[in-house]
Write an enzyme that holds these catalytic residues in place. Sequence first.
Site, PDB file in Angstrom:
ATOM      1  N   GLU A   1      29.129 -11.538   8.712  1.00  0.00           N
ATOM      2  CA  GLU A   1      29.785 -10.656   9.677  1.00  0.00           C
ATOM      3  C   GLU A   1      29.242  -9.258   9.429  1.00  0.00           C
ATOM      4  O   GLU A   1      29.624  -8.589   8.465  1.00  0.00           O
ATOM      5  CB  GLU A   1      31.305 -10.702   9.506  1.00  0.00           C
ATOM      6  CG  GLU A   1      31.930 -12.034   9.885  1.00  0.00           C
ATOM      7  CD  GLU A   1      31.789 -12.369  11.357  1.00  0.00           C
ATOM      8  OE1 GLU A   1      31.547 -11.438  12.167  1.00  0.00           O
ATOM      9  OE2 GLU A   1      31.905 -13.548  11.712  1.00  0.00           O
TER      10      GLU A   1
ATOM     11  N   CYS B   1      34.207  -2.385  12.371  1.00  0.00           N
ATOM     12  CA  CYS B   1      33.060  -2.990  13.047  1.00  0.00           C
ATOM     13  C   CYS B   1      33.326  -3.222  14.525  1.00  0.00           C
ATOM     14  O   CYS B   1      32.387  -3.320  15.315  1.00  0.00           O
ATOM     15  CB  CYS B   1      32.667  -4.291  12.363  1.00  0.00           C
ATOM     16  SG  CYS B   1      34.025  -5.473  12.203  1.00  0.00           S
TER      17      CYS B   1
END
Length: 468
Positions: free
Chosen positions: A244, A278
């Site tokens: 990720e 993010c």
Amino acid sequence: MKKVNHWINGKNVAGNDYFLTTNPATGEVLADVASGGEAEINQAVATAKEAFPKWANLPMKERARLMRRLGDLIDQNVPEIAAMETADTGLPIHQTKNVLIPRASHNFEFFAEVCQQMNGKTYPVDDKMLNYTLVQPVGVCALVSPWNVPFMTATWKVAPCLALGITAVLKMSELSPLTADRLGELALEAGIPAGVLNVVQGYGATAGDALVRHHDVRAVSFTGGTATGRNIMKNAGLKKYSMELGGKSPVLIFEDADIERALDAALFTIFSINGERCTAGSRIFIQQSIYPEFVKFAERANRVRVGDPTDPNTQVGALISQQHWEKVSGYIRLGIEEGATLLAGGPDKPSDLPAHLKGGNFLRPTVLADVDNRMRVAQEEIFGPVACLLPFKDEAEALRLANDVEYGLASYIWTQDVSKVLRLARGIEAGMVFVNTQFVRDLRHAFGGVKPRTGREGGGYSSKCSRK
């Protein structure tokens, strides 16, 4: 001074070397943290490997019971853990206490239930034979977790591992070690057997590298920067992995959108969690006909309360480190040099901070207007409270600009036109599309992206890296 050691085989293991961790808002030294390396990693992996057969064969209901107990202990200690997280990261206390730490507890509750429903498939071949599959844990899993929202992210990785019968070694970022230490302690208090969850502190180049390279580690789950993720993929060999990595998420606001709601949601999406997220909507594309109205966005950004993270009224606290502050501030200066118009904030520390916060890593929420999508501030992940406003002419241009970037995690669409939503949701290069809302977390759905992001977490997806 508080000492933070490793948790290996159920014991609090002292380190050979230590480093200091400091409060990013005040500069105060918080703890002396053990700096692990290959020796500590070897010990932790060996312990996890030894504990694996017994944990994997423990009835799933018993694993679920222990996980729920761990979630309950987190709930009972929310104020303490939230204060620790705020001190270590600079995140506002109202976010850690009311949102992030309670979410961590929910991770254990959720995966304790979900993993009881994971089964293989059975296919009748004829009246005498069945084909069937088994879902089994792979073995020892390396969990490498980032410094932003560290406790919640760590539990998001740990919970599905424990539920599936996997043993793990957690390596937390050296910038936010405190709450991972508390997690290791609470896991033992909950009755998680020694060796099932090990926590090794240290730097990525030493402890992290040794962990992902270890030949007895069967899977790697990593959340963090793209460059580090690529390096891990290169060094992981034949291990299963979930990556990720970074994000540069677009927000597309069309002229038929509910402007007031879009303004508030866009503000939240970029400035909450100090912009260090993010999924931040850092590229805000606005249709030309309503672009002038978005001066209101800058006005609202100027009203965001920046200051002491321990103050319940603070909305943006301190960035994680001086080095990161310099990076984000440098991008603001770069954007101005590239030709963007500064509407709010700026590259300097606020001048109205109280004396004890003068040395903290504070930045005001910043709005850069008239940004060109080819500018570096529009292409590179800043990971801070910096919003770029970009005009677009029509749907086709909006889609082209949204996709013209290296990243592909989240996206946000604001329009009342359902047909347009369906076209954009199919065409936009992002793992998640949110329509007429800010980011809304739902553990049942996949969390992940496209392009450099190669992982999926959430629901049954969280187990794909660590099961066979």
